[in-house]
Enzyme design. Structure first.
Site, short mmCIF file in Angstrom:
data_model
loop_
_atom_site.label_atom_id
_atom_site.label_comp_id
_atom_site.label_asym_id
_atom_site.label_seq_id
_atom_site.Cartn_x
_atom_site.Cartn_y
_atom_site.Cartn_z
N ASP A 181 -17.67 4.68 -5.48
CA ASP A 181 -17.26 4.61 -4.41
C ASP A 181 -16.96 3.81 -3.22
O ASP A 181 -18.57 3.34 -2.98
CB ASP A 181 -15.37 4.87 -4.09
CG ASP A 181 -14.51 4.11 -4.29
OD1 ASP A 181 -14.60 3.78 -3.26
OD2 ASP A 181 -13.17 4.11 -4.58
N HIS A 221 -12.26 5.27 0.91
CA HIS A 221 -11.37 4.55 0.07
C HIS A 221 -12.04 5.54 -1.15
O HIS A 221 -11.30 6.67 -1.82
CB HIS A 221 -11.45 3.10 -0.10
CG HIS A 221 -11.24 2.84 -1.38
ND1 HIS A 221 -11.99 2.54 -2.28
CD2 HIS A 221 -10.18 2.10 -1.29
CE1 HIS A 221 -10.74 1.97 -3.63
NE2 HIS A 221 -10.09 1.96 -3.01
N ASN A 223 -5.20 -5.58 -8.43
CA ASN A 223 -3.86 -5.50 -7.48
C ASN A 223 -2.95 -7.42 -6.99
O ASN A 223 -2.87 -7.14 -5.51
CB ASN A 223 -3.75 -4.66 -5.94
CG ASN A 223 -4.33 -3.42 -5.74
OD1 ASN A 223 -4.31 -2.68 -7.00
ND2 ASN A 223 -5.25 -2.65 -5.71
N ASP A 281 -4.15 0.20 -20.13
CA ASP A 281 -4.10 1.58 -21.08
C ASP A 281 -3.21 2.60 -20.38
O ASP A 281 -2.68 3.12 -21.27
CB ASP A 281 -5.95 2.02 -20.99
CG ASP A 281 -6.72 0.94 -21.64
OD1 ASP A 281 -6.78 0.21 -22.77
OD2 ASP A 281 -7.68 0.81 -20.88
N SER A 293 -6.09 1.48 -7.23
CA SER A 293 -7.22 2.36 -7.05
C SER A 293 -7.07 4.04 -6.59
O SER A 293 -7.55 5.29 -7.29
CB SER A 293 -8.21 2.15 -5.50
OG SER A 293 -9.06 0.74 -5.73
#
Length: 428
Positions: free
Chosen positions: A176, A208, A303, A352, A377
């Site tokens: 990240d 983040h 998103n 999934d 996220s």
């Protein structure tokens, strides 16, 4: 071994065509067949396309390629993954594509290098619950979770509050924007940090990554606030693959995956992606090779939806790879988040699992210390952390761990196209 994807080839018989939504860098990602032999790959690039300056991950400690040093090279070769990122002129690109089209040469595919972004959002609208006569009554029976002084709503909804596991002995890599290595909630934890962004340290200047690591691996007891972390005893591997602007490229992400696998991480969490519909042969090949090595890669679905406006969006790369687990987001009422992307009709583009992704409280860089975010996220590290608990409990890894997570998920009265097998659930 991954088969050659003829449907992904361009009309000239060359490599995969870039999706119309793709932001690319101009470099190419070259995937080698497994039977090509890792020692011959640099020589193959040289003989096929005259690529002479190659930086190899195996030449760096723990396969942690220094991408700033490697910038002077024409190719970055990730030995463990069997993938290279190549700077190629038109003639070199044509030669590589011709090689990919030949069944006798150990090149599986050539595709443009993509740009990826951190996948959080300001959208807090969860009106995306899909109701129908068949499930409308069932949705009224689902409880609405709230943060309490003891636990976040997400930990309650995933049954983490009753789990006796903490991820002991499990290595979780979060790729990240890095991590705030000064955060007091993580003092004394086993943390290994590496940057794969040229010119940047692993320290998180965005926020983040710190938030995602907090959810996946935060402490069992935070100072003066509710518990927000899942695998509180796991070893944390921080791979900075996105800049402080939340932006990264395939080369850095692949370098992070290579490093995580070389360090025997059982779980890799990636809350990042590109809003493209086509499946990347590179990420699908990497996902397959990771599973074969006992490594589960979990990625945010995306998103790009606006359910309230009737736009379901689509699962982007790399989550749309069949061998990478794609995670959707639900809110505190277990309704689908407005922004959460739906399954992509391409093979492997299915959702999934789902995880908590609205109003998720976790760590952020100091001095603020804590904050709430929304996005697939935020759902993804819930799944990664809970995967670590199941790994500790059962010793299962790779494909077997994937099966456990889906088998024990909580079924939701929502279409599988939106939430897959359901809401991730912790082991007892």
């Amino acid at each position: 071994m991954t088969s050659r994807h003829e449907s992904d080839r361009g009309g000239d018989g060359g490599g995969p065509v870039a999706d119309s939504r793709a932001e690319t860098t101009g470099r190419q990602v070259v995937v080698f067949t497994e039977d090509g032999g890792r020692t011959d790959r640099a020589g193959l690039l040289r003989s096929l396309a005259g690529v002479s300056r190659t930086a190899r991950s195996s030449d760096f400690d723990s396969s942690a390629m220094d991408l700033e040093e490697a910038e002077v090279s024409d190719a970055l070769l990730f030995d463990e993954l069997g993938v290279a990122v190549v700077t190629a002129d038109p003639d070199q690109l044509a030669a590589l594509r011709n090689a990919a089209a030949s069944p006798d040469i150990a090149v599986l595919s050539v595709e443009p290098e993509l740009v990826h972004h951190a996948l959080d959002t300001e959208d807090t609208d969860v009106r995306g619950r899909i109701a129908s006569p068949a499930n409308e009554a069932a949705t009224t029976d689902i409880e609405h979770f709230r943060d309490t002084p003891e636990f976040t709503w997400g930990l309650q909804a995933t049954r983490l509050t009753t789990s006796t596991c903490g991820g002991l002995g499990v290595k979780v890599a979060v790729l990240d924007t890095g991590f705030d290595l000064t955060h007091p909630d993580f003092l004394g934890r086993a943390i290994t940090a590496q940057s794969f962004v040229p010119g940047a340290a692993p320290q998180d200047g965005h926020g983040h990554g710190t938030h995602c690591i907090g959810t996946a691996c935060g402490p069992a007891a935070a100072n003066g606030t509710r518990r927000y972390g899942v695998a509180h005893r796991a070893d944390i591997f921080v791979g900075k693959v996105l800049s402080d602007q939340g932006r990264g490229v395939d080369g850095g992400i692949l370098a992070g995956i290579e490093w995580a696998i070389a360090n025997r991480c059982q779980i890799i969490s990636m809350s990042l992606g590109a809003d493209v519909s086509t499946v990347s042969v590179a990420y699908e090949t990497v996902g397959q090779r990771a599973l074969a090595a006992g490594v589960l890669i979990v990625a945010a679905a995306g998103n790009n939806a606006n359910r309230a406006a009737g736009r379901p969006g689509l699962v982007g790369a790399p989550a749309n790879s069949p061998s990478i687990m794609a995670v959707a987001a639900v809110g505190p009422d277990l309704g689908l988040a407005n922004f959460s992307a739906a399954s992509n009709p391409v093979v492997g583009g299915e959702i999934d699992l789902a995880g908590p992704g609205v109003g998720v409280f976790s760590s952020v860089p100091m001095p603020v210390r804590y904050g709430s975010k929304n996005g697939t996220s935020m759902a993804t590290p819930h799944v990664a952390g809970i995967a670590a608990l199941w790994c500790e409990r059962t010793g299962r890894t790779g494909r077997e761990l994937w099966s456990l997570l889906t088998q024990h998920s909580r079924r939701l009265p929502l279409p599988a196209l939106d939430v897959g097998a359901g809401l991730i659930q912790a082991t007892g």
